[in-house]
Design an enzyme around this catalytic site. Sequence first.
Site, mmCIF file in Angstrom:
data_model
loop_
_atom_site.group_PDB
_atom_site.id
_atom_site.type_symbol
_atom_site.label_atom_id
_atom_site.label_comp_id
_atom_site.label_asym_id
_atom_site.label_seq_id
_atom_site.Cartn_x
_atom_site.Cartn_y
_atom_site.Cartn_z
ATOM 1 N N GLU A 1 0.836 -1.204 0.000
ATOM 2 C CA GLU A 1 0.000 0.000 0.000
ATOM 3 C C GLU A 1 0.873 1.256 0.000
ATOM 4 O O GLU A 1 0.647 2.186 -0.782
ATOM 5 C CB GLU A 1 -0.891 -0.021 1.249
ATOM 6 C CG GLU A 1 -1.794 1.170 1.393
ATOM 7 C CD GLU A 1 -2.858 1.213 0.317
ATOM 8 O OE1 GLU A 1 -3.692 0.302 0.292
ATOM 9 O OE2 GLU A 1 -2.837 2.148 -0.502
ATOM 10 N N ASP B 1 1.052 4.018 -3.016
ATOM 11 C CA ASP B 1 0.657 5.405 -2.785
ATOM 12 C C ASP B 1 1.783 6.372 -3.141
ATOM 13 O O ASP B 1 1.549 7.424 -3.746
ATOM 14 C CB ASP B 1 0.228 5.604 -1.324
ATOM 15 C CG ASP B 1 -1.015 4.795 -0.973
ATOM 16 O OD1 ASP B 1 -1.608 4.189 -1.891
ATOM 17 O OD2 ASP B 1 -1.392 4.758 0.213
ATOM 18 N N SER C 1 -7.592 1.899 -3.133
ATOM 19 C CA SER C 1 -6.315 2.421 -2.646
ATOM 20 C C SER C 1 -5.546 3.155 -3.729
ATOM 21 O O SER C 1 -4.776 4.060 -3.440
ATOM 22 C CB SER C 1 -5.434 1.262 -2.209
ATOM 23 O OG SER C 1 -5.921 0.704 -1.041
#
Length: 559
Positions: free
Chosen positions: A277, A281, A480
Amino acid sequence: MRLFSLCLLLAISVLSRSHALVVHESISAPPSGYTYDGPAALDETLTLRIALAHRNLSGLEEMTLAVSDPASMLYGRHLTTDEVLAYVKPAPDTHALNGVAVESTSLAGDLFKISLSVAKANQLLSTEFGSFTHIASGQKSVRTLRYFVPETLQQHIRFIHPTIAFMGPMLSSSLAVVAHTEVSDGAAPVSCETLWTPQCTQDAYGVPSTKAMNSTSNVLGVAGFFGSHDRSQQYANSQDLSVYLSTFRPDLVGSSFNFLSVDDSINNQTLSAAGAEADLDIETTVGLASGVPVTFISVGPDNPDGVLGAIDIVDAILSQPPETRPTVLTTSYNILEEAIPLSVDVSGRRRHFKAYRYCFLREMSKLIHVAGGVGGTTQNTSCTTFLPTFSGGCPFITAVGGSTGLPPQVAASFSDGGFSNYFPTPRYQVEDVASYVTSLGQQYSGLYNASGRGYPDVAAQAVDVAITWQGVTGHGSGTSAASPIFASIIALVNDRLIGAGRPVLGFLNPFLYSPGGRAAFTDVVSETKSSGFSASPGWDPVTGLGTPNFDRLLAAVGL
Ligand SMILES: *[C@@H]1O[C@H](CO)[C@@H](O)[C@H](O)[C@H]1NC(C)=O
Ligand SMILES: *[C@@H]1O[C@H](CO)[C@@H](O)[C@H](O)[C@H]1NC(C)=O
Ligand SMILES: *[C@@H]1O[C@H](CO)[C@@H](O)[C@H](O)[C@H]1NC(C)=O
Ligand SMILES: *[C@@H]1O[C@H](CO)[C@@H](O)[C@H](O)[C@H]1NC(C)=O
Ligand SMILES: *[C@@H]1O[C@H](CO)[C@@H](O)[C@H](O)[C@H]1NC(C)=O
């Protein structure tokens, strides 16, 4: 700090001996999914956060909406940190605690922290802390089912945490990272339908690849928390970023990110400590918001369960010099809204204090615009209602749903939003929510809250998005991915605004739903999913107002 802690402890315990005690918060049983293992070890150390009552939270809400509404005369006049703090500082009549509130953990002086043994905590709060296990994750926590405070202090204390709040692990959409051999082999370019690269985003949403140059102070913040399963810290890795950039944005090779530690997080650059994640990002933002400085804000172990870490992020940001504070903050982690407990406020109304504090303080600097990722509503067939998530359900966060495919895009099969049970429909989206609810008729009646805040607000690509994780380049899917894409686009719009001598956008939602704002979005009207709410013409709780278009966003802000 030690002296201060002792003072506070003393103040409360002295008072508790001489004043009647009242139950401050209670629940009848731990939420399902938890087991009680017995009393907590008396010598275990517990770090309690004590949150004091705010002076004028509704005033802050009112001002926030006013400075964010293009139709208001105050539009763009963001509040200064001091102005915001004046609204949330504890009221002067919090005199019982005033003498000791000097060294709080928050700038506003409304939150402070003491570390003490379970034995002392039991005594202080007239309770017995127990040990509980979250069955699915094995995560253990020390909690209680009710606690007492002196009656004279009750109106000044919003909550003490951790006590009755069972948050469960934070959710980040589980990213299955699939290695993409064509990419690794450096073979012919692949289609956006199988691998969504920064170039695909640029083409689909008209995002420029030229470097932002108008301000080095236009920082884009990326929040990182724990992994959803093992609770290990999620780190963004520089080596992964380099590989990603040389593969997908060779013109940006050498771009990096800054690290801001919150709650004792360390910047572990060991490749095996890289979180999927966190990498997704950081790579998505650095690789799309060309040239905008990106800061990874990493929440470490010194917070009980992430949610308070999200509060600590805001205080950490506000403690930075103004020129290094993010103007946009993106986070892709959620928790189930119902995991956050309700408390009773002084007027007897049930109120969701933690979410309130979280919502407002995330947004409070007014320099920060927040683009929150949205995990969506979980539709569990054995449950009787849809389960809203937080923070998408917070009306002061821009929630981003997922879309997919070559334009015109459709909703991603897993993109799902819903309606908050805690926050009423904010006025900026009242008409949109009403017309969607009308279009549903009796469908899902009773399963969702038609008077709640509807989310998401917008959507962006969320399927097969390019990622390099622990040395492997491939793709991952989840909302996400949508949140950092959308946040990057807004950061680039802010760059243009700064170049034109204009204020940055700040809290976005009233602008998005204004006639000008909504014209900047391409409505997503169909989808590949088969259950739950569906994407339809106009706003819907799957893809919101639709996907962004950069040039139309510039036009909407008058550039
Ligand atoms: C709260 O703030 C609002 C907006 O600034 C203001 O109008 C109101 O008078 C304030 N209320 C109190 C009690 O200070
Ligand atoms: C960094 O992460 C690695 C892999 O998870 C771990 O073995 C190592 O102990 C960590 N370093 C520190 C200083 O915590
Ligand atoms: C649905 O909820 C029930 C009861 O809370 C739980 O036992 C089950 O594992 C859940 N199913 C899924 C698919 O999440
Ligand atoms: C539905 O939302 C409203 C507004 O936030 C709230 O007052 C109400 O308690 C919610 N209903 C349920 C069943 O949670
Ligand atoms: C800087 O802002 C000006 C004015 O909005 C704009 O014309 C220019 O393209 C911007 N530069 C970059 C590199 O974005």
